[in-house]
Motif scaffolding. Structure first.
Motif, PDB file in Angstrom:
ATOM      1  N   ALA A 131       0.834  -1.209   0.000  1.00 53.49           N
ATOM      2  CA  ALA A 131       0.000   0.000   0.000  1.00 53.49           C
ATOM      3  C   ALA A 131       0.868   1.258   0.000  1.00 53.49           C
ATOM      4  CB  ALA A 131      -0.932  -0.009   1.204  1.00 53.49           C
ATOM      5  N   ARG A 132       1.961   1.249   0.767  1.00 55.43           N
ATOM      6  CA  ARG A 132       2.834   2.427   0.854  1.00 55.43           C
ATOM      7  C   ARG A 132       3.512   2.768  -0.472  1.00 55.43           C
ATOM      8  NH1 ARG A 132       3.985   0.363   6.153  1.00 55.43           N
ATOM      9  NH2 ARG A 132       3.107   1.791   7.671  1.00 55.43           N
ATOM     10  N   LYS A 133       3.623   1.795  -1.365  1.00 55.93           N
ATOM     11  CA  LYS A 133       4.194   2.084  -2.688  1.00 55.93           C
ATOM     12  C   LYS A 133       3.258   2.959  -3.517  1.00 55.93           C
ATOM     13  CE  LYS A 133       6.908  -2.151  -3.156  1.00 55.93           C
ATOM     14  NZ  LYS A 133       7.106  -3.378  -3.941  1.00 55.93           N
ATOM     15  N   PHE A 134       1.968   2.962  -3.148  1.00 58.21           N
ATOM     16  CA  PHE A 134       0.979   3.653  -3.971  1.00 58.21           C
ATOM     17  C   PHE A 134       0.237   4.768  -3.251  1.00 58.21           C
ATOM     18  CE2 PHE A 134       1.728  -0.467  -5.840  1.00 58.21           C
ATOM     19  CZ  PHE A 134       1.830  -0.169  -7.188  1.00 58.21           C
ATOM     20  N   THR A 135       0.377   4.845  -1.921  1.00 59.99           N
ATOM     21  CA  THR A 135      -0.297   5.904  -1.169  1.00 59.99           C
ATOM     22  C   THR A 135       0.410   6.142   0.160  1.00 59.99           C
ATOM     23  OG1 THR A 135      -2.409   6.691  -0.289  1.00 59.99           O
ATOM     24  CG2 THR A 135      -1.939   4.347  -0.019  1.00 59.99           C
TER      25      THR A 135
END
Length: 192
Positions: A137-141
């Motif tokens: 998730a952190r890669k995208f938000t």
């Protein structure tokens, strides 16, 4: 006995259809108890997974999978939440495909599909202990919050464009090609 990919096997990504229901079920049944709990936020019995697979293709969901040697090894699901503008993304990845970029590519395909279907907000819920999903998730938000014991990520995809439609169509073509090549290899090896 679970199928282990042959040495030198390469996988491919493709959109799943109702014809993949059995492969999806088999993929879910291969998940170990920890992976099942991570995916469904609860222990998931074989009976639950069979029922889930039976209904998954009738809920306006878009599913993408990663296939190796004819076996579905990872799946990303994009499911509308009430209205078409909001959806949930969920992932299941078997052990043999973890830490190999499979989840990242599935997320990219999911975001393209969401954009092209007019989705403006995607939610990803995961257990607070599911570090792999949080890293994805952190890669995208950057929008991750802690809610009632879960981590919730929110992604706001860009609007559809001719380029995003072309990217989805190109991915679909390569997925079809991968399936054809995979099927040809299996025939050459004498397997169904």
């Amino acid at each position: 006995m679970p199928h282990t990919p042959e040495a030198g096997s390469t996988g491919y990504f493709r959109k799943l259809t109702f014809a993949d229901q059995t492969r999806f079920r088999d993929h879910l049944l291969r998940l170990d108890p920890g992976a099942r709990r991570a995916r469904f936020a609860m222990p998931a019995s074989d009976a639950f997974l069979r029922c889930y697979a039976e209904t998954s293709f009738s809920l306006d969901a878009v599913l993408h999978g990663y296939v190796i040697d004819g076996h579905l090894r990872a799946v990303a699901e994009l499911r509308p939440c009430g209205d078409i503008r909001t959806a949930e993304a969920a992932f299941s990845v078997e052990d043999i495909c973890r830490q190999a970029g499979v989840g990242t590519r599935l997320m990219e395909l999911t975001l393209i599909a969401a954009r092209n279907r007019g989705c403006h907000r995607i939610y990803m819920n995961c257990l607070a202990t599911n570090r792999a999903m949080q890293q994805l998730a952190r890669k995208f938000t950057k929008d991750l919050t802690f809610e009632m014991g879960d981590i919730v990520g929110r992604i706001d995809p860009r609007s559809a464009s001719p380029f995003s439609h072309l990217r989805e169509q190109t991915s679909d073509v390569f997925g079809t090609l991968g399936g054809w090549i995979d099927g040809s290899r299996a025939m050459l090896r004498g397997r169904p």
